[in-house]
Structures are given as structure tokens and as C-alpha cells.
Design an enzyme around this catalytic site. Structure first.
Site, PDB file in Angstrom:
ATOM      1  N   HIS A  55       0.805  -1.230   0.000  1.00  0.00           N
ATOM      2  CA  HIS A  55       0.000   0.000   0.000  1.00  0.00           C
ATOM      3  C   HIS A  55       0.840   1.284   0.000  1.00  0.00           C
ATOM      4  CE1 HIS A  55      -4.055  -1.449  -0.102  1.00  0.00           C
ATOM      5  NE2 HIS A  55      -3.845  -2.285   0.901  1.00  0.00           N
ATOM      6  N   ASP A  81      -1.809  -5.594  -3.786  1.00  0.00           N
ATOM      7  CA  ASP A  81      -2.078  -4.328  -3.100  1.00  0.00           C
ATOM      8  C   ASP A  81      -0.780  -3.554  -2.870  1.00  0.00           C
ATOM      9  OD1 ASP A  81      -4.737  -4.909  -3.188  1.00  0.00           O
ATOM     10  OD2 ASP A  81      -5.106  -4.658  -1.048  1.00  0.00           O
ATOM     11  N   ASN A 113      -6.709  -6.643  -5.091  1.00  0.00           N
ATOM     12  CA  ASN A 113      -7.946  -5.957  -5.464  1.00  0.00           C
ATOM     13  C   ASN A 113      -7.740  -4.463  -5.709  1.00  0.00           C
ATOM     14  OD1 ASN A 113      -7.650  -5.852  -2.478  1.00  0.00           O
ATOM     15  ND2 ASN A 113      -9.532  -4.657  -2.584  1.00  0.00           N
ATOM     16  N   HIS A 114      -6.629  -3.907  -5.245  1.00  0.00           N
ATOM     17  CA  HIS A 114      -6.349  -2.495  -5.507  1.00  0.00           C
ATOM     18  C   HIS A 114      -5.630  -2.275  -6.833  1.00  0.00           C
ATOM     19  CE1 HIS A 114      -7.535  -0.126  -1.903  1.00  0.00           C
ATOM     20  NE2 HIS A 114      -7.623  -1.344  -1.405  1.00  0.00           N
TER      21      HIS A 114
END
Length: 310
Positions: A55, A81, A113-114
Site C-alpha cells: 500500500h 495491493d 484488489n487495488h
């Protein structure tokens, strides 16, 4: 690449220095040419280190490599991610792409999913690129790479690695290999579920409160392990305050690799090393300090956007 050598780009990224747009375009194109030849489920040999969500926390990503003795000597699987929420999504993702080009057999990048156009437009990455480059071109180049990332990995034929979890539409690893992955992540179906689902104490498949994917329990994990003759599912996708969490009699583990998530959660992070005998060895690490020894800010003081759930 546009006058810059790969090792020079890596050094620039490690210090979050500006990379020319043309260089990023060429870097992303070369990565697509490499990734297109990889299977939906990549085979990886031991020893290997499994890493969870990053992230955009570049400095913690650098710590991760330091704690794992560097990519020059080890194999790594990143469970997705890479972007959103942190301040250095672009540098983090590009650094991993550079390492993929520099050490193609030592790093496996799995889609989270990001890694989608829709999510990154809302949760930080798109805005970061606009702020740093004044246009969305670099974001588009990166999104095109997202479409080529693998959906999973298998370690020594025994450990299945995925970002989110299982799907009621997929019973075997071979079925995952038949998915057309080179697309934006759909809102439903097997590809969506692999990136969005979560384990929970449920008796059977249940709709996820995330709005995508499913909740799955011990029965689903046991059946998947038995049907595919494997011993472990390693996944990320959920914040774990202790860095990792084993569930279902050790048949599943969540690995989280972003310490002090969003620069405020106070959690530690972990990576999981799988040795040749398939033994599990966890390394725990903390976030880098907000300032260096001279009092200069390492992490910007403005907090990133907090959103749908941690």
C-alpha cells in the site's frame, strides 16, 4: 530506457526521486512483455519469502527487503495491493517492476484488489500520479501492467498463494489457469473472488460485507486443500495487528506487510519465509520512524485518505 539504466532507476526510486514519464512508459512496456509469458498461477521453488500488502509504504518496503537479506539472495512472492493509501504508491510499484526486470526469477507479483482502474481512482494512486506528474499518463501505464499480473502462485506444488481467497466458482488450481486475466477485474465471478474474498468463522459460502467476493470457512479451505493435494493457502488482503494470523488448524495464513498501516494503525508487519522442508518462519518488523535522526520528515505529516475499511 530513455537514457536511464535499470540500476539507476532503482536507485532513484529508493530515494523517491522523480522518474521521467517516458522512462516509466518504457519500463511498464518491458514488464508487460515479461509478464505476458507467465501463467495465471506461477510455479515458485523454495526457499521463498511471502509478502502481504504494501500500500505505497515505500520506506517500509525497503525495510522488508533489508529484513529478508535482499532480493539478490532470495526469492519473493508479493501478494498484491502495492498501491493506494500510502504516499509512495508509484515508487513502490515501479521499484517492484524494476526488480522484476532485474531479477525475473526471484520475484513474483500477484494482483490484488487495488490493482484496478476503478479502485485506484478512488483510494489514492490516481491522485498521487496527478499530483506528481500533472496528468494521468503514468497511472494509465501502470494500470496496463496490472492487467498482466498473475492471479496466484504455487510453491513446490504444496502452498497456494493468492491475494484474497477462494471462490465458489473455482474448485481447483487448474481452473484458475483457464481464467482470462488480462482485463479489468470484474465485479463478480472467479477472478473477482480470488482478489476480494476473506476467511471467516462461517459454515459455508457467505456474501462478503466488502460488497465483492465471499466469506469462506474451514470447510471450504479443507476441501480446497484436499482436492488440490496442497497443505497451505497463503493470502493477504486483511490488516492483522500482529503481522500474520494462522487459521483453520494451520491450513490458511494471512500475511500483512504494511506496518503502522495508513501511518496510524499501530500494527507490526510480517513476511513468511518458506524453506525447502516447507517449514514456516515469520519475520516481524515495525514501521520506519516518521523522521530521520536530523528531524527531517520521512513520512509526510498529512494523513492519507481513510476509506471503506482497513
Amino acid at each position: 530506457m530513455a537514457g536511464m539504466q535499470l540500476d539507476e532507476i532503482i536507485e532513484y526510486l529508493r530515494y523517491s526521486k522523480h522518474i521521467p514519464e517516458e522512462t516509466i512508459y518504457e519500463l511498464c512496456l518491458k514488464c508487460q512483455e515479461l509478464l505476458v509469458n507467465e501463467s495465471n498461477v506461477t510455479h515458485v521453488d523454495t526457499p521463498v519469502t511471502i509478502c502481504g500488502d504494501i500500500h505505497g509504504q515505500l520506506h517500509d518496503l525497503l525495510t522488508l527487503f533489508e529484513k529478508s537479506e535482499g532480493i539478490e539472495k532470495n526469492r519473493f512472492i508479493f501478494l498484491g495491493d502495492f498501491v493506494d493509501r500510502g504516499f509512495y504508491s508509484l515508487e513502490s510499484f515501479l521499484l517492484l517492476l524494476c526488480y522484476k526486470l532485474r531479477y525475473p526469477d526471484r520475484i513474483t507479483l500477484i494482483r490484488g484488489n487495488h490493482e484496478t482502474r476503478q479502485i485506484t481512482k478512488v483510494y489514492g494512486f490516481y491522485d498521487e500520479v496527478i499530483r506528481k506528474y500533472g496528468n494521468s499518463n503514468v497511472w494509465r501505464y501502470c494500470c496496463e501492467v496490472f492487467d498482466y499480473l498473475s492471479l496466484g502462485a504455487i510453491i513446490n506444488g504444496q502452498i497456494f498463494c493468492v491475494h484474497g481467497g477462494l471462490s465458489p466458482d473455482v474448485m481447483t488450481v487448474d481452473e484458475i489457469r483457464s481464467i482470462d486475466r488480462k482485463q479489468e477485474v470484474p465485479h463478480e465471478g472467479a477472478m473477482c473472488d480470488l482478489l476480494w474474498s476473506d476467511p471467516d468463522e462461517v459454515d459455508t459460502w457467505s456474501l462478503s460485507p466488502r460488497g465483492a467476493g465471499f466469506l469462506f470457512g474451514k470447510n471450504e479451505v479443507d476441501q480446497f486443500l484436499h482436492r488440490n493435494d496442497i497443505s497451505l493457502i497463503a493470502r493477504a488482503h486483511q490488516l492483522v495487528m500482529e503481522g500474520y494470523k494462522e487459521m483453520f488448524d494451520g491450513g490458511l495464513v494471512t500475511v500483512w506487510s504494511a506496518p503502522n498501516y495508513c501511518y496510524r494503525c499501530g500494527n507490526v508487519a510480517a513476511v513468511l519465509r518458506i524453506d525447502d522442508d516447507l517449514s514456516r518462519n515469520y519475520t516481524i518488523f515495525e514501521a520506519v520512524p516518521a523522521q530521520d535522526n536530523r528531524g527531517n520528515a520521512i513520512i509526510p505529516t498529512k494523513k492519507p485518505q481513510m476509506d471503506y475499511f482497513l
